[in-house]
Design an enzyme around this catalytic site. Sequence first.
Site, PDB file in Angstrom:
ATOM      1  N   HIS A 123       0.514  15.801   4.597  1.00  0.00           N
ATOM      2  CA  HIS A 123       1.149  14.745   3.807  1.00  0.00           C
ATOM      3  C   HIS A 123       0.949  13.395   4.480  1.00  0.00           C
ATOM      4  O   HIS A 123       1.409  13.178   5.595  1.00  0.00           O
ATOM      5  CB  HIS A 123       2.640  15.065   3.670  1.00  0.00           C
ATOM      6  CG  HIS A 123       3.390  14.103   2.835  1.00  0.00           C
ATOM      7  ND1 HIS A 123       4.304  13.234   3.358  1.00  0.00           N
ATOM      8  CD2 HIS A 123       3.358  13.866   1.501  1.00  0.00           C
ATOM      9  CE1 HIS A 123       4.814  12.507   2.390  1.00  0.00           C
ATOM     10  NE2 HIS A 123       4.266  12.871   1.256  1.00  0.00           N
ATOM     11  N   HIS A 142       1.290   3.512   0.713  1.00  0.00           N
ATOM     12  CA  HIS A 142       2.461   4.124   0.076  1.00  0.00           C
ATOM     13  C   HIS A 142       3.443   3.092  -0.466  1.00  0.00           C
ATOM     14  O   HIS A 142       3.806   3.126  -1.634  1.00  0.00           O
ATOM     15  CB  HIS A 142       3.192   5.043   1.058  1.00  0.00           C
ATOM     16  CG  HIS A 142       4.407   5.675   0.463  1.00  0.00           C
ATOM     17  ND1 HIS A 142       5.659   5.092   0.549  1.00  0.00           N
ATOM     18  CD2 HIS A 142       4.568   6.809  -0.240  1.00  0.00           C
ATOM     19  CE1 HIS A 142       6.535   5.858  -0.089  1.00  0.00           C
ATOM     20  NE2 HIS A 142       5.900   6.901  -0.571  1.00  0.00           N
ATOM     21  N   GLU A 147      -2.925  14.823   1.436  1.00  0.00           N
ATOM     22  CA  GLU A 147      -2.283  14.028   0.391  1.00  0.00           C
ATOM     23  C   GLU A 147      -2.195  12.610   0.900  1.00  0.00           C
ATOM     24  O   GLU A 147      -1.932  12.372   2.076  1.00  0.00           O
ATOM     25  CB  GLU A 147      -0.877  14.570   0.108  1.00  0.00           C
ATOM     26  CG  GLU A 147      -0.097  13.793  -0.938  1.00  0.00           C
ATOM     27  CD  GLU A 147       0.674  12.603  -0.405  1.00  0.00           C
ATOM     28  OE1 GLU A 147       1.071  11.754  -1.220  1.00  0.00           O
ATOM     29  OE2 GLU A 147       0.872  12.478   0.825  1.00  0.00           O
TER      30      GLU A 147
END
Length: 127
Positions: A18, A60, A45
């Site tokens: 992640h 992000h 990811e």
Amino acid sequence: MTGSQSRASGAADRLVAHRGFPEAYPENSLAGVQAALEAGARFVEFDVQLSRDRVPVVVHDATLRRVGAGLDNDEEIGTLDLETLSTRRIGEPERFGEAFRDERVASLAQMLALVDRYPGTTAFVEI
């Protein structure tokens, strides 16, 4: 293959790196994703937003305030073009000091080119 090797292999088939390898590298960075892939991750990811010139970049948050260093990191990602974003640091200096001072915002194309170098890897792109 022994039973323990089989179990380890099965677990690796379900793990997703992640945002790369955020325990040891800046999140969503080329260095972090590469480290995860070199460690054997089969799934990675990362997060994508669009720059002002509509280029997908791997970031992000809405700004670089949390991961960046320096001036102008309160600007929204979508208000900056790729050329400007590619100069912005994302080395998370509060967590890593100067260790990753050269990590910059990557484009989706750069990240996918990295992932392509690891056959059998699946990328999950969160938009």
